[in-house]
Design an enzyme around this catalytic site. Structure first.
Site, PDB file in Angstrom:
ATOM      1  N   SER A  35      -9.832  -0.656   7.243  1.00  0.00           N
ATOM      2  CA  SER A  35      -9.274  -0.433   5.910  1.00  0.00           C
ATOM      3  C   SER A  35      -8.567  -1.624   5.271  1.00  0.00           C
ATOM      4  CB  SER A  35      -8.297   0.744   5.938  1.00  0.00           C
ATOM      5  OG  SER A  35      -8.991   1.954   5.933  1.00  0.00           O
TER       6      SER A  35
ATOM      7  N   LYS B 198       0.862  -1.187   0.000  1.00  0.00           N
ATOM      8  CA  LYS B 198       0.000   0.000   0.000  1.00  0.00           C
ATOM      9  C   LYS B 198       0.897   1.234   0.000  1.00  0.00           C
ATOM     10  CE  LYS B 198      -3.825   1.938   2.765  1.00  0.00           C
ATOM     11  NZ  LYS B 198      -4.678   1.692   3.956  1.00  0.00           N
TER      12      LYS B 198
ATOM     13  N   SER C 289      -9.651   1.785   3.039  1.00  0.00           N
ATOM     14  CA  SER C 289      -8.763   2.553   2.194  1.00  0.00           C
ATOM     15  C   SER C 289      -7.768   1.686   1.415  1.00  0.00           C
ATOM     16  CB  SER C 289      -7.998   3.589   3.020  1.00  0.00           C
ATOM     17  OG  SER C 289      -7.133   2.946   3.938  1.00  0.00           O
TER      18      SER C 289
END
Lengths: 499, 101
Positions: free
Chosen positions: A179, A80, A155
């Site tokens: 997330s 990420k 997210s």
């Protein structure tokens, strides 16, 4: 889709160890897959193809030389873009850091490098991890491989889409209020939020420091377990890092059985507000677990009804403080005001106006309000007390069962734009089932329970703090039981993609 | 929504100046609406827990986390300045920070 990109991380590890294929071949196959599908998915902000192939080549050479290698050496991974990578642009999905090349290394990336996993690239996310759809990224939406009109969740939406789209066999995400678990649920993959402090946050761009945790993601429970073992462990560079022994996750996932396990269904996270198809798939999974010998009980956690409210005060408060560092002075964007005097004050205001997106601004303003003199006790102080009540409720509940279970999210993946139509609170409600674990610091895992109207449904398992192994003791055999009954959820997608 | 939780654009303007974010009229108005909605929903937090409930700031508190007091590796000034918006003479170059003199 080639055979190599369809394999699990553990299958790839086995094939690499036996010499069936090389890491260069595996990495190349994934890079080609990314190249062929990125226009559709947009999972990545940055693809690091050259570095990935260099790592793969080095690992292959070490293997031929007979060196001892980590079990996952040569298996590619995606990070990420909230994970700092020295020398590789790290954006946090924000214009503020669009061109930031970090001068230091995160512990997570160090561990991945030391173990010899080629890093395919940096995945898309809601700006500074604030959001649950990736619609708040400054680098465009990531689209759900199951249906491109739907969000992948967030997210860590890019991380999850990269897995479901067979672009990467492993992903590293972060989870502040769900997330990792919610995008895993939306994409039919597996996402784990470990106990707070069990994976180092050194070099993870901070959102809300008392809630943030790094999480391993994969297409199966066993793959996530293997990555979890690689990432976990004490780090002297992170003062919130737990000094605990970790491990045993993969073994727990592979050797445990459901017989005799006590699953507590959280009363407050099952009824009203949950999509019918989500409830149906969740209940069916529970019945499958019961048929395999698990005992299902109902547990009451009344303070969970207030968890969302407490979270939406604590999280923005910490956000407003953490994001004060983006002042346009030392790194990141600097913008001068269009008119008026150019001073440090006006440059900061212009920089933050141009660099932050709407959702980030909304949370900074909300947090600034909650921390203001005169409101602090009523908002931030009260929210912290609710945190204590949530912890107490979980402690009571775990006295009556081994793990707690619920649907991971009230709905399946929403269509793009649904967010804009709703008021902000309606969207925040989507986090209702995942947030309590972050408030209490306990570990949670989402695995696919089935489909509802053609989209995946997530099944969440929660365990007591520092008992992450329990997640795998239930998730491992539950996944195996569900797959033997109804097949692997992702296979439905894989079949569609090969057509 | 209670009267007390309604946020005005003027209040948002003050918060925006505290947070150093330049905002136009439209943004102030729209944020005032959003904040009123959110606060109207979460305001009930102060009705739940009494004075006897302690606050939790960190889910798993660790105390006295220290390391040995020895010199470790640090970034060179060149590395630290490499991503600065502006630098000069081995230092960050920033806009004027004090009033005109």
């Amino acid at each position: 889709m080639t055979e190599l990109t369809n394999k699990s991380a553990l299958e790839l590890a086995a094939g690499l160890a036996s010499g069936e294929f090389s890491s260069v071949e595996v990495t190349q196959a994934h890079l080609e897959r990314i190249n062929a599908t990125e226009d559709d998915f947009n999972s990545f902000i940055t693809v690091t193809d050259e570095a990935a192939l260099a790592t793969a080549k080095a690992v292959d050479a070490k293997r031929s030389a007979g060196e001892d290698l980590h079990a996952l050496a040569g298996v590619p991974v995606a990070l990420k873009d909230l994970v700092v990578t020295e020398g590789v642009r790290t954006t946090a999905g924000s214009k503020m850091l669009e061109n930031w090349v970090p001068p230091y290394e995160s512990t997570v990336h160090n561990k991945v490098k030391d173990a010899g996993l080629p890093v395919l690239g940096k995945t898309n996310l809601d700006e500074f991890a604030m959001g649950s759809t990736t619609e708040h990224s400054a680098f465009g939406n990531t689209r759900n491989p199951w249906n491109l009109d739907h969000v992948p969740g967030g997210s860590s939406g890019g991380a999850a889409a990269a897995l479901a789209g067979f672009q990467a066999p492993l992903s590293v995400g972060t989870d502040t209020g769900g997330s990792v678990r919610q995008p895993a649920a939306f994409t039919g993959t597996v996402g784990v939020k470990p106990t707070y402090g069990s994976i180092s946050r050194f070099g993870i761009i901070a959102m809300a420091s008392s809630l943030d945790q790094v999480g391993p993601m994969g297409r199966s429970v066993t793959d996530a377990a293997a990555l979890h073992e690689l990432l976990a462990g004490h780090d002297p560079l992170d003062s919130t890092s737990l000094p605990d022994e970790v491990g045993g996750y993969l073994n727990a996932a592979q050797t445990s059985e459901l017989k005799g396990k006590k699953l507590g269904v959280i009363k407050q996270l099952a009824g009203e507000g949950y999509q019918d198809g989500v409830r149906t798939a969740f209940t069916a999974a529970l019945e499958t677990a019961a048929a395999a010998g698990a005992e299902i009980v109902e547990v009451d956690c009344p303070s969970i009804s207030y968890a969302l409210d407490a979270y939406y005060l604590i999280m923005p408060s910490e956000v407003s403080s953490n994001l004060a560092r983006y002042d346009g002075m030392r790194y990141g964007l600097r913008v001068e005001p269009e008119s008026g005097p150019v001073t440090a004050e006006t440059v900061m205001s212009a920089t933050r106006a141009a660099g932050f997106g709407d959702e980030v601004k909304r949370r900074i303003i909300l947090g600034t309000y909650a921390l203001s003199a005169g409101y602090y006790d009523a908002y931030y102080g009260s929210a912290q007390k609710i945190r204590t009540l949530v912890q107490n409720d979980f402690a009571k509940a775990f006295a009556a069962c081994d793990v707690l279970v619920s649907p991971t999210a009230p709905t399946t993946a929403l269509k793009f734009g649904a967010e804009k139509a709703a008021d902000p609170m309606a969207l925040y409600l989507g986090d209702v089932a995942t947030i309590p674990a972050n408030l209490a610091g306990i570990p949670g895992l989402s695995l696919p329970a089935g489909l509802a109207d053609g989209l995946p449904v997530g099944f969440q398992i929660l365990a007591p703090a520092r008992e992450d192994v329990r997640l795998y003791e239930v998730a491992g055999p539950l996944e195996a039981t569900l797959e033997s009954a109804g097949g692997r959820v992702l296979d439905t997608l894989a079949e569609g993609l090969t057509k | 929504m209670t009267e007390s939780s309604a946020i005005t654009p003027e209040q948002v303007e003050h918060l925006a100046s505290l947070s150093r974010i330049a905002m136009g009229e439209d943004e102030l108005k729209s944020l005032a609406g959003d904040l009123s909605t959110i606060l109207g929903n979460v305001a009930r937090v102060n009705e739940v827990a009494g004075d006897d409930v302690p606050a939790t700031s960190h889910p798993i508190p660790l105390t006295n986390v220290m390391r040995p007091d020895v010199v470790g590796e640090t970034l060179t000034s060149e590395q630290a300045l490499a991503s600065a918006p502006a630098a000069e003479d081995d230092k960050f170059l920033v806009p004027q920070i004090l009033g005109e003199e």
